[in-house]
Write an enzyme that holds these catalytic residues in place. Structure first.
Site: not given
Length: 345
Positions: A18-19, A22
């Protein structure tokens, strides 16, 4: 102990992916990333490469991709707040999107190993399905206009649509390449304690590369739909707090599933852990897209408002909205964790 380690590995994989979404899109848009971390709380160790500090923190749940100007004004041209609204939307959306990518990769592994569950059915004698004319080998295509692609969508339909359990439902099915329509009224099963169609599934099917890819996409869609329908039931009172789990409850579920599976075989444990990981990463992707302050969806909503108004929201106001949202989410997490612990005892 090994089951707890596996739970931490699963959580870590999902959060890192997920990170990383980003992170990679921020880098592509020339945004300065100050810190990329796994975990929360005090830093256990870290290393700085270039302009970014990569670190591991004490608590194994959570993570962050901290960008310059993410929650405050900055004069830096490379600050997040100074990028175009479409660049900021791409960076924020990338986190949940990478969760769906991870779900698809894991689904490829799962289906590559054990195949996919076609909605092809055996029909129980005297059941609602048998009374409507369905036979062994029929493939269910839709129920009341809802498309069916995997068998689990049949078995879950009545659970996710409790208002329809006593209704006569229009079932479209395929037999020998031809489509037919039947009217099926579910029957209540004393043994199961709920209404049923009266069908069971065939063996899982193994296909070629194209079908594996296609059904991997259906697998991800299934878990996204299940998450959305579960949220609908929460908001409409269809489920209670007892049906909701936080990190403690999830770790408990992983532990129980692993211990039961490994008693059969290590392969069964591996497959079940992959299945749980698909559920969790798809769930995280959906939950993060909810328009709630402090979540990615809340930030996307602010950016959409900015597009409509053609004017940026005051950074202080945006920061306050996200702060209040974070406090509410942390409070909710504490309540759910406390209830998880209570259920354990």
């Amino acid at each position: 102990m090994i089951s707890i380690i596996i739970a931490i590995i699963i959580f870590s994989l999902i959060i890192i992916f997920h990170e990383f979404g980003h992170f990679i899109v921020a880098k592509k848009n020339d945004v300065r990333v100050e810190e990329f971390c796994l975990g929360l709380g005090p830093t256990l160790f870290g290393v700085t490469k270039g302009e970014t500090k990569y670190c591991l923190k004490l608590l194994p749940f959570g993570g962050a991709c901290i960008m310059t100007g993410e929650d405050e004004d900055s004069d830096d041209d490379r600050a997040f707040c100074n990028k175009t609204v479409w660049q900021r939307i791409a960076i924020v959306f990338a986190g949940p999107f990478f969760n769906f990518i991870l779900a698809f990769i894991l689904a490829l592994i799962l289906i590559g190993f054990i195949g996919y569950d076609l909605p092809q059915v055996y029909v129980s004698e005297g059941s609602a399905a048998a009374g409507a004319g369905l036979e062994d080998g029929d493939i269910i295509k839709s129920i009341d206009g809802t498309g069916i692609h995997v068998y689990r969508e049949i078995s879950n339909y009545l659970v996710l649509h409790p208002s329809k359990v006593t209704s006569t439902l229009t079932v479209v099915y395929e037999r020998n390449g031809e489509e037919y329509t039947a009217q099926v009224t579910p029957q209540y099963s004393e043994e199961a304690g709920r209404y049923l169609f009266g069908v069971t599934s065939y063996e899982r099917t193994r296909g070629n590369v194209i079908s594996v890819v296609g059904y991997s996409l259906y697998e991800v869609k299934y878990w996204i739909d299940l998450t959305l329908n579960s949220l609908r039931l929460i908001f409409t009172g269809g489920v209670s707090l007892n049906d909701v789990s936080g990190p403690v409850g999830i770790v408990s579920t992983i532990s129980t599933t692993y211990n039961e599976s490994v008693s059969v075989s290590y392969f069964a444990a591996f497959i079940n852990m992959i299945n749980i990981a698909i559920l969790l990463t798809a769930n995280l992707g959906v939950m993060n897209l909810l328009p709630i302050p402090a979540l990615d969806g809340g930030r996307l909503l602010i950016f959409i408002i900015e597009l409509i108004r053609r004017k940026k929201m005051n950074p202080d106001h945006e920061g306050m909205i996200n702060f209040v949202g974070l406090i509410v989410l942390l409070g909710l997490m504490v309540v759910i964790m406390a209830h998880d612990i209570y259920k354990l005892f």
